[in-house]
Design an enzyme around this catalytic site. Sequence first.
Site, PDB file in Angstrom:
ATOM      1  N   ALA A 133       0.829  -1.343   0.021  1.00 55.41           N
ATOM      2  CA  ALA A 133       0.056  -0.148  -0.060  1.00 55.41           C
ATOM      3  C   ALA A 133       0.681   1.354   0.111  1.00 55.41           C
ATOM      4  CB  ALA A 133      -1.025  -0.063   1.343  1.00 55.41           C
ATOM      5  N   PRO A 182       3.041   4.613  -0.868  1.00 63.23           N
ATOM      6  CA  PRO A 182       2.830   5.596   0.257  1.00 63.23           C
ATOM      7  C   PRO A 182       1.176   6.005   0.763  1.00 63.23           C
ATOM      8  CG  PRO A 182       3.452   6.678  -1.438  1.00 63.23           C
ATOM      9  CD  PRO A 182       3.374   5.281  -2.156  1.00 63.23           C
ATOM     10  N   GLY A 183       0.418   5.138  -0.258  1.00 60.97           N
ATOM     11  CA  GLY A 183      -1.063   5.375   0.276  1.00 60.97           C
ATOM     12  C   GLY A 183      -1.695   6.094  -0.843  1.00 60.97           C
ATOM     13  N   ASP A 238      -1.120  -3.897  -5.945  1.00 58.40           N
ATOM     14  CA  ASP A 238       0.003  -2.996  -6.739  1.00 58.40           C
ATOM     15  C   ASP A 238       1.410  -3.435  -6.569  1.00 58.40           C
ATOM     16  OD1 ASP A 238       0.157  -0.448  -8.249  1.00 58.40           O
ATOM     17  OD2 ASP A 238       1.010   0.505  -6.440  1.00 58.40           O
ATOM     18  N   CYS A 250       3.545  -0.046 -12.400  1.00 59.89           N
ATOM     19  CA  CYS A 250       3.878   0.836 -12.972  1.00 59.89           C
ATOM     20  C   CYS A 250       5.098   0.694 -13.916  1.00 59.89           C
ATOM     21  CB  CYS A 250       4.312   2.187 -12.049  1.00 59.89           C
ATOM     22  SG  CYS A 250       5.592   1.813 -10.942  1.00 59.89           S
TER      23      CYS A 250
END
Length: 455
Positions: A263, A265-266, A334, A387
């Site tokens: 998670a 940096p959120g 992610d 990413c």
Amino acid sequence: MANKSFKNNPRYEAMQILNQVLNGGGYSNILINQCLSQRQLTTADQHLLVNLVYGVLQHKLTLDYFLEKYLQRQKHLQSWVQNLLRLSVYQMYYLDRIPDRAIFFEATQIAKAIGGQKVAGLITAVLRNLQRDGWRSLTELSPLEHLSITASVPTWIIQSLKQQVGWQKTEKILTSLNQPPQISVRVNTNKITPKQLQTELEHDGFQVHPSQVSPGGLIIDKGSIIDSQWFQAGYCTMQDESSMLVAPALQVQKGMNILDACAAPGGKTTHIATYLNNSQGQITALDLHAPKLHLIEQNAQRLGVQQYITTKALDARQAGQEFSPQSFQRILVDAPCSGLGLLRRKPEIRYAKKATDLQQLAQIQLAILEAVAPLVAVQGILLYSTCTILAPENQQVVAKFLKKNPEFSIIPAVTDWPLTQVHRGQFIQIYPDDYQTDGFFIAALQKQSSTQVHQ
């Protein structure tokens, strides 16, 4: 090292940052921000420093190509000398407002202060020879080498992209990478509408336009958004447009129990939380590194969504030991990845990664998906995002996962808007040239049954 008189010299500071970045000691954006906050540089010198660091990193292979023949006898050149030369050649070739004599003088002074007269003499000789001889021709290079040198991207990345999207698209992607990144914010729609925030920011002197990618995104063309009252009070947060596609693809409904497996940096965690507004829904946000959980908590507090988020320091690969089977309706992975979609924002990544890294990362990515798969409720969605832009970390990971976990099937990854530039197929694949955003990949996997039949 250099004497104290160089402490606020933008070329000296740029060289120090490059030394750290290219020796694996940090990311350019973080080191630049640290330097700007600690040094007393004029606005012009701040701009020069940023330009020099990013310029050298974006064009490193080009600069090394120009320098190569003058350094053939210098087998063990110290990295700071190489970086001082790169900085100087970058200014000579790419910046037309700085005269050569000023470039030579600055470089020689820095070299003399750090390495003495001998190194200063070498720097002067190389730069004068380059000035006299003119720029080395690229005509003798093969098309692959030519693109590698002009775009300053290693050949293995070019070959991988060419195999995936063809030569023409590869050229477009690489050409786009040396454009400056756009500054984008995600509007906290629980507090204000994007249109209202745009109006308020424009009233405060910002230049702003709406995102083409996400209805909740705004592009800041001019102005320092982090210092603004609107950012501080949680009306918006920094987030790249392509990463704003993740939360909508999860198809979150109020009251759901959600796991964000990687998670920090959120940014995505807090985005997901906006869909739980005024409900009993909960997000469990994991990160391998305990100190990073503080970033998630800070972001959540500022944006006013802390009541929906619980953080826990845990390797996502151990999630099955902590949570009950089928306990989450939505899980986001992610995944840690090579970051090759971020080359515009973090140009140094291209030099640090190798093709073998992708295979090692793919094993970690698959292991995380495997670990969280039993925790997804029947009819729940497991969303996989990265990413990066190369298939070994994206499509190939998903294909391996589906082969081993036939109780999951791929479903279309939902977007708020029909994105015409996005290369969909069954996935969302956004390349850096499509909308001038980060490159990104998203796949939505739905659990159709509770049986796990491993082939």
